[in-house]
Design a protein around this motif. Structure first.
Motif, PDB file in Angstrom:
ATOM      1  N   SER A 148       0.886  -1.362   0.127  1.00  0.00           N
ATOM      2  CA  SER A 148      -0.014   0.122   0.010  1.00  0.00           C
ATOM      3  C   SER A 148       0.889   1.199  -0.087  1.00  0.00           C
ATOM      4  O   SER A 148       0.557   2.345  -0.898  1.00  0.00           O
ATOM      5  CB  SER A 148      -0.904   0.133   1.201  1.00  0.00           C
ATOM      6  N   VAL A 152       1.244   4.119  -2.994  1.00  0.00           N
ATOM      7  CA  VAL A 152       0.871   5.496  -2.736  1.00  0.00           C
ATOM      8  C   VAL A 152       2.326   6.251  -3.270  1.00  0.00           C
ATOM      9  O   VAL A 152       2.018   7.632  -3.919  1.00  0.00           O
ATOM     10  CB  VAL A 152       0.507   5.641  -1.388  1.00  0.00           C
ATOM     11  N   TYR A 197      -5.739   7.375  -1.706  1.00  0.00           N
ATOM     12  CA  TYR A 197      -5.109   6.164  -0.640  1.00  0.00           C
ATOM     13  C   TYR A 197      -4.845   5.035  -1.588  1.00  0.00           C
ATOM     14  O   TYR A 197      -5.648   4.812  -2.705  1.00  0.00           O
ATOM     15  CB  TYR A 197      -6.190   6.050   0.464  1.00  0.00           C
ATOM     16  N   ILE A 211      -3.657  -0.315   4.480  1.00  0.00           N
ATOM     17  CA  ILE A 211      -4.013   0.928   3.696  1.00  0.00           C
ATOM     18  C   ILE A 211      -2.974   1.914   3.837  1.00  0.00           C
ATOM     19  O   ILE A 211      -2.202   1.966   4.965  1.00  0.00           O
ATOM     20  CB  ILE A 211      -5.584   1.260   4.235  1.00  0.00           C
ATOM     21  N   VAL A 213      -1.984   6.223   2.875  1.00  0.00           N
ATOM     22  CA  VAL A 213      -2.170   7.565   2.118  1.00  0.00           C
ATOM     23  C   VAL A 213      -0.726   8.263   2.052  1.00  0.00           C
ATOM     24  O   VAL A 213       0.357   7.811   2.596  1.00  0.00           O
ATOM     25  CB  VAL A 213      -3.055   8.393   3.132  1.00  0.00           C
ATOM     26  N   ALA A 224       5.065   7.818   2.701  1.00  0.00           N
ATOM     27  CA  ALA A 224       3.411   7.340   2.992  1.00  0.00           C
ATOM     28  C   ALA A 224       3.536   6.866   4.453  1.00  0.00           C
ATOM     29  O   ALA A 224       4.225   6.440   4.868  1.00  0.00           O
ATOM     30  CB  ALA A 224       3.541   6.151   1.992  1.00  0.00           C
ATOM     31  N   ASN A 226       0.977   4.024   6.690  1.00  0.00           N
ATOM     32  CA  ASN A 226       0.179   2.957   6.456  1.00  0.00           C
ATOM     33  C   ASN A 226      -0.377   2.178   7.891  1.00  0.00           C
ATOM     34  O   ASN A 226       0.303   2.399   8.777  1.00  0.00           O
ATOM     35  CB  ASN A 226       0.644   1.977   5.350  1.00  0.00           C
ATOM     36  N   ARG A 240     -11.585   1.660   5.059  1.00  0.00           N
ATOM     37  CA  ARG A 240     -11.930   3.049   4.429  1.00  0.00           C
ATOM     38  C   ARG A 240     -12.562   3.632   5.369  1.00  0.00           C
ATOM     39  O   ARG A 240     -12.329   4.995   5.661  1.00  0.00           O
ATOM     40  CB  ARG A 240     -12.794   2.723   3.229  1.00  0.00           C
ATOM     41  N   LEU A 244      -8.805   4.952   7.293  1.00  0.00           N
ATOM     42  CA  LEU A 244      -8.358   5.912   6.443  1.00  0.00           C
ATOM     43  C   LEU A 244      -8.473   7.393   7.118  1.00  0.00           C
ATOM     44  O   LEU A 244      -7.549   8.019   6.826  1.00  0.00           O
ATOM     45  CB  LEU A 244      -9.400   5.908   5.173  1.00  0.00           C
ATOM     46  N   ARG A 248      -5.092   9.797   7.303  1.00  0.00           N
ATOM     47  CA  ARG A 248      -5.288  11.232   6.540  1.00  0.00           C
ATOM     48  C   ARG A 248      -4.965  12.266   7.598  1.00  0.00           C
ATOM     49  O   ARG A 248      -4.267  13.064   7.416  1.00  0.00           O
ATOM     50  CB  ARG A 248      -6.682  11.350   5.966  1.00  0.00           C
TER      51      ARG A 248
END
Length: 261
Positions: A148, A152, A197, A211, A213, A224, A226, A240, A244, A248
């Motif tokens: 991930s 990104v 993402y 995941i 970002v 990044a 994660n 999500r 997420l 963020r």
């Protein structure tokens, strides 16, 4: 492995081949995580056995390595080399307390990575005590195309750079779910750039989801962040809706600090 002879042939009068060889020998220990013989280090680095022997002899004399019969291992002194980066990296220092907060909030491991030599390098990590089959730590390296954080970071590059990376990389399928078709990966990177993402669902390792970002400063992706978790505990919608927003927030806070290095 590096071709040191080719580097010499490029005619750079400032390049120190002996230093490059020593660093290559040091790095192969990180890749293997166990004591090695001269023959094993020679095979991993592509250097001749005599060259490896001289490097190891020097490292032993300087206190960075130890010899036990035919086996060589690293000594704690090598930690000073990695700590020199961590103590001077504004990005890693500022990220650590933010990663700790996310770990404590969500009870999942949270990491910060940067792109280096076509890999994701972990430069900060807040880990939970949970048995997982993949062990990650500061200094760990993973492929870009199937992680991930890697996607990104790749999504932050322009299209020619993405295409060049895919051409020179062995896109090996690590699980039955790993995406390896360059055209599909390019579309995924386009989607990641648009959505902000990336999610990996058991492409790096069976049972592992993550995941990530981007951390964006002055319009450029510099790192990044994660969260990695187990697929049998956390669903894709949960990534999500729950994870997420937390990621963020970390990325936004880091960008506001204008981290460098």
């Amino acid at each position: 492995m590096q071709d040191f002879g080719q580097l010499d042939a490029q005619g750079d009068p400032e390049f120190m081949t002996s230093l490059a060889r020593g660093l290559a020998v040091l790095r192969c220990f990180a890749d293997q995580s166990r004591p090695m013989t001269i023959a094993q280090a020679s095979r991993l680095t592509g250097l001749s056995r005599p060259a490896v022997k001289r490097c190891l002899h020097t490292l032993v004399r300087l206190g960075y390595a130890v010899q036990d019969g035919t086996l060589y291992g690293l000594r704690p002194k090598v930690l000073a080399l990695g700590f020199a980066y961590l103590s001077s990296s504004t990005l890693a220092m500022r990220a650590q307390p933010l990663l700790d907060e996310v770990r404590d909030e969500l009870h999942e491991s949270c990491s910060l990575g940067v792109i280096e030599e076509d890999e994701v390098y972990y430069v900060a990590r807040a880990e939970v005590s949970r048995i997982m089959s993949i062990a990650l730590r500061v200094g760990s390296r993973l492929p870009l195309y199937c992680t991930s954080m890697g996607r990104v970071l790749l999504a932050g590059l322009d299209r020619p750079a993405q295409q060049a990376y895919l051409r020179r990389t062995d896109l090996a399928p690590l699980t039955g779910s790993t995406v390896t078709e360059p055209s599909v990966l390019l579309q995924i990177l386009r989607d990641v750039a648009e959505e902000g993402y990336a999610i990996i669902d058991q492409e790096l390792e069976q049972g592992l989801r993550s995941i990530a970002v981007p951390v964006i400063v002055d319009g450029r992706v510099i790192a990044a962040v994660n969260i990695g978790t187990q697929a049998d505990r956390v669903s894709l919608p949960d990534l999500r809706t729950r994870y997420l927003p937390a990621l963020r927030r970390v990325a936004r806070d880091l960008a506001a600090m204008r981290p460098t290095g």
